[in-house]
Write a protein that holds these residues in place. Structure first.
Motif, mmCIF file in Angstrom:
data_model
loop_
_atom_site.group_PDB
_atom_site.id
_atom_site.type_symbol
_atom_site.label_atom_id
_atom_site.label_comp_id
_atom_site.label_asym_id
_atom_site.label_seq_id
_atom_site.Cartn_x
_atom_site.Cartn_y
_atom_site.Cartn_z
ATOM 1 N N MET A 179 10.335 2.174 45.510
ATOM 2 C CA MET A 179 11.401 1.263 44.330
ATOM 3 C C MET A 179 10.604 0.861 43.060
ATOM 4 N N ALA A 180 11.362 0.589 42.179
ATOM 5 C CA ALA A 180 11.238 0.382 40.548
ATOM 6 C C ALA A 180 11.733 -0.600 39.961
ATOM 7 N N SER A 181 11.133 -0.996 39.076
ATOM 8 C CA SER A 181 12.110 -2.126 38.634
ATOM 9 C C SER A 181 12.744 -1.514 37.197
ATOM 10 N N MET A 182 13.412 -2.183 36.890
ATOM 11 C CA MET A 182 14.147 -1.565 35.100
ATOM 12 C C MET A 182 12.987 -2.421 33.728
ATOM 13 N N THR A 183 11.686 -3.412 34.331
ATOM 14 C CA THR A 183 11.338 -4.155 33.117
ATOM 15 C C THR A 183 10.420 -2.440 33.231
ATOM 16 N N GLY A 184 9.986 -2.397 31.770
ATOM 17 C CA GLY A 184 9.031 -1.272 31.805
ATOM 18 C C GLY A 184 8.677 -1.372 29.789
ATOM 19 N N PHE A 185 7.571 -0.846 29.468
ATOM 20 C CA PHE A 185 7.138 -0.389 28.344
ATOM 21 C C PHE A 185 5.980 0.645 27.896
ATOM 22 N N ALA A 186 5.790 1.543 26.781
ATOM 23 C CA ALA A 186 5.344 2.903 26.962
ATOM 24 C C ALA A 186 5.582 2.944 25.086
ATOM 25 N N ARG A 187 5.001 3.670 24.975
ATOM 26 C CA ARG A 187 4.562 3.842 23.854
ATOM 27 C C ARG A 187 3.420 6.031 23.800
ATOM 28 N N ALA A 188 4.022 6.599 22.926
ATOM 29 C CA ALA A 188 3.312 7.417 22.656
ATOM 30 C C ALA A 188 2.968 7.701 20.973
ATOM 31 N N ALA A 189 1.596 8.230 21.019
ATOM 32 C CA ALA A 189 1.151 8.185 19.781
ATOM 33 C C ALA A 189 0.810 9.440 18.878
ATOM 34 N N GLY A 190 0.330 9.690 17.598
ATOM 35 C CA GLY A 190 -0.175 11.254 17.230
ATOM 36 C C GLY A 190 -0.264 11.683 15.682
ATOM 37 N N GLU B 252 6.020 -2.024 38.262
ATOM 38 C CA GLU B 252 6.887 -3.225 38.873
ATOM 39 C C GLU B 252 7.411 -3.450 39.144
ATOM 40 N N GLY B 253 7.838 -2.128 39.845
ATOM 41 C CA GLY B 253 8.485 -2.141 41.341
ATOM 42 C C GLY B 253 7.588 -1.947 42.286
ATOM 43 N N ALA B 254 6.564 -2.025 42.384
ATOM 44 C CA ALA B 254 5.459 -2.392 43.832
ATOM 45 C C ALA B 254 5.077 -3.523 43.663
ATOM 46 N N ARG B 255 5.174 -4.291 43.116
ATOM 47 C CA ARG B 255 4.954 -5.779 42.867
ATOM 48 C C ARG B 255 6.464 -6.346 42.771
ATOM 49 N N LEU B 256 6.930 -6.233 42.590
ATOM 50 C CA LEU B 256 8.720 -6.427 42.782
ATOM 51 C C LEU B 256 9.022 -6.962 44.506
ATOM 52 N N HIS B 257 8.469 -5.675 45.364
ATOM 53 C CA HIS B 257 8.502 -4.959 46.758
ATOM 54 C C HIS B 257 7.850 -6.080 47.774
ATOM 55 N N ALA B 258 6.700 -6.523 46.755
ATOM 56 C CA ALA B 258 5.862 -7.541 47.633
ATOM 57 C C ALA B 258 6.596 -8.737 47.976
ATOM 58 N N ARG C 239 17.729 -12.797 45.669
ATOM 59 C CA ARG C 239 18.769 -12.605 44.249
ATOM 60 C C ARG C 239 18.723 -12.357 43.000
ATOM 61 N N GLU C 240 17.734 -13.002 42.505
ATOM 62 C CA GLU C 240 17.153 -13.115 41.237
ATOM 63 C C GLU C 240 16.097 -12.243 41.074
ATOM 64 N N GLN C 241 15.418 -11.494 42.018
ATOM 65 C CA GLN C 241 14.045 -10.349 41.826
ATOM 66 C C GLN C 241 15.119 -9.123 41.792
ATOM 67 N N VAL C 242 16.516 -9.379 42.676
ATOM 68 C CA VAL C 242 16.640 -7.654 43.450
ATOM 69 C C VAL C 242 17.585 -7.657 42.210
ATOM 70 N N GLN C 243 17.689 -8.522 41.157
ATOM 71 C CA GLN C 243 18.876 -7.794 39.510
ATOM 72 C C GLN C 243 17.578 -7.372 39.052
ATOM 73 N N ASN C 244 15.968 -7.255 38.879
ATOM 74 C CA ASN C 244 15.436 -6.292 37.936
ATOM 75 C C ASN C 244 15.319 -4.933 38.690
ATOM 76 N N VAL C 245 15.267 -4.749 40.124
ATOM 77 C CA VAL C 245 15.240 -3.298 40.618
ATOM 78 C C VAL C 245 16.476 -2.401 39.879
ATOM 79 N N GLU C 246 16.074 -0.662 40.324
ATOM 80 C CA GLU C 246 16.534 -0.074 39.474
ATOM 81 C C GLU C 246 17.708 0.640 40.708
#
Length: 290
Positions: free
Chosen positions: A1-12, A149-155, A283-290
């Motif tokens: 299960m994955a969350s829809m909230t995330g952040f990432a960056r790549a630089a070079g 983040e989805g793993a934390r939501l799962h719990a 319901r509030e929590q599952v609205q963040n689930v992908e």
């Protein structure tokens, strides 16, 4: 299960150009990818959009590419051939009275003798390859962040399902649902109807049957258990289950509302209110689930 909230960056760095990909994602009804890239890098932006579309199912995504080009280090080049020609020509030309001989600084100021070349920049093909590789790493990091983040939501969601199940069983075992308690409430209601006068025995029997049917929450409890079982199966399945979990949350809320409406006892009403509160949190929590 994955969350829809995330952040990432790549630089070079490619040549003298520093580049930075950044992406932020939040919850959304569908997949909405917005890309901002500098002029001339639309192809890189579309390639990034395509990679994200393959990796994600839902969420609002904001992807940004930033390029930093340091100030060019000026390299000076003197056209010595032109300088020598100018010096020879100046020596051959008769000088009017009061005019001094040509000087080096004067000759260097002639257009074309001194030129500056910029050393800043990057090979376009190399930059394109590096930006594509950066996107690959960015997408992988984003997916990993959303899954963490989805793993934390799962719990959290699993705990809320357990709370809903516990409250459902508490409603099942509530003393107010025992036959003797129901009969006592019906007796009080019938006594009130008799006291009102003007009612025949057949009408009293009909009213008693209606009251008994209204007080029965068996169907609501059975549907609550069925929805909880379906939610547990989805959590075990994983993947893009957010929409289906949200639907089940709505159904759980509907049954909790009906249970509260039917409750004819303060104890059962309190259980129903607690149930509604946990279902709303679910319901509030599952609205963040992908």
């Amino acid at each position: 299960m994955a969350s829809m909230t995330g952040f990432a960056r790549a630089a070079g760095t490619t040549g003298a150009v520093q580049w930075l990909w950044e992406i932020r994602t939040v919850n959304g009804r569908g997949l909405d990818i917005r890309v901002r890239v500098p002029n001339g890098f639309d192809a890189a932006g579309e390639a990034a959009r395509a990679a994200l579309s393959k990796a994600l199912s839902r969420g609002q995504c904001q992807l940004t590419l930033t390029l930093t080009r340091p100030e060019a280090a000026a390299r000076v080049r003197i056209d010595e051939s032109l300088l020598a020609s100018l010096a020879a020509a100046a020596a051959r030309v008769p000088r009017p009275a009061g005019v001094g001989p040509a000087t080096l600084d004067g000759l260097l100021s002639v257009r074309g003798v001194v030129e500056t070349e910029s050393e800043a920049g990057a090979d376009p093909e190399a930059l394109e390859r590096d930006l594509a590789a950066g996107i690959d790493g960015l997408v992988a990091d984003l997916v990993a962040a959303r899954q963490a983040e989805g793993a934390r939501l799962h719990a959290i969601v699993t705990g809320q399902i357990a709370d809903i199940a516990r409250l459902t069983e508490a409603a099942e075992d509530c003393p107010a649902r025992r036959p003797e308690a129901v009969r006592a409430r019906l007796a009080d209601s019938v006594a009130a109807l008799v006291g009102a006068g003007g009612l025949d025995p057949d009408r009293l029997h009909q009213e008693a049957v209606l009251l008994a049917a209204k007080a029965d929450v068996r169907e609501e409890l059975d549907r609550l258990r069925a929805h909880l079982a379906a939610a547990g199966e989805l959590l075990a399945e994983g993947g893009a289950i957010g929409r289906r979990l949200d639907f089940l949350a709505q159904e759980l809320g509907r049954e909790a509302n009906t249970l509260c409406a039917k409750a004819g006892d303060i104890t059962l009403s309190r259980i129903g209110l607690d149930l509604k509160a946990v279902v709303e949190q679910f319901r509030e929590q599952v609205q963040n689930v992908e």
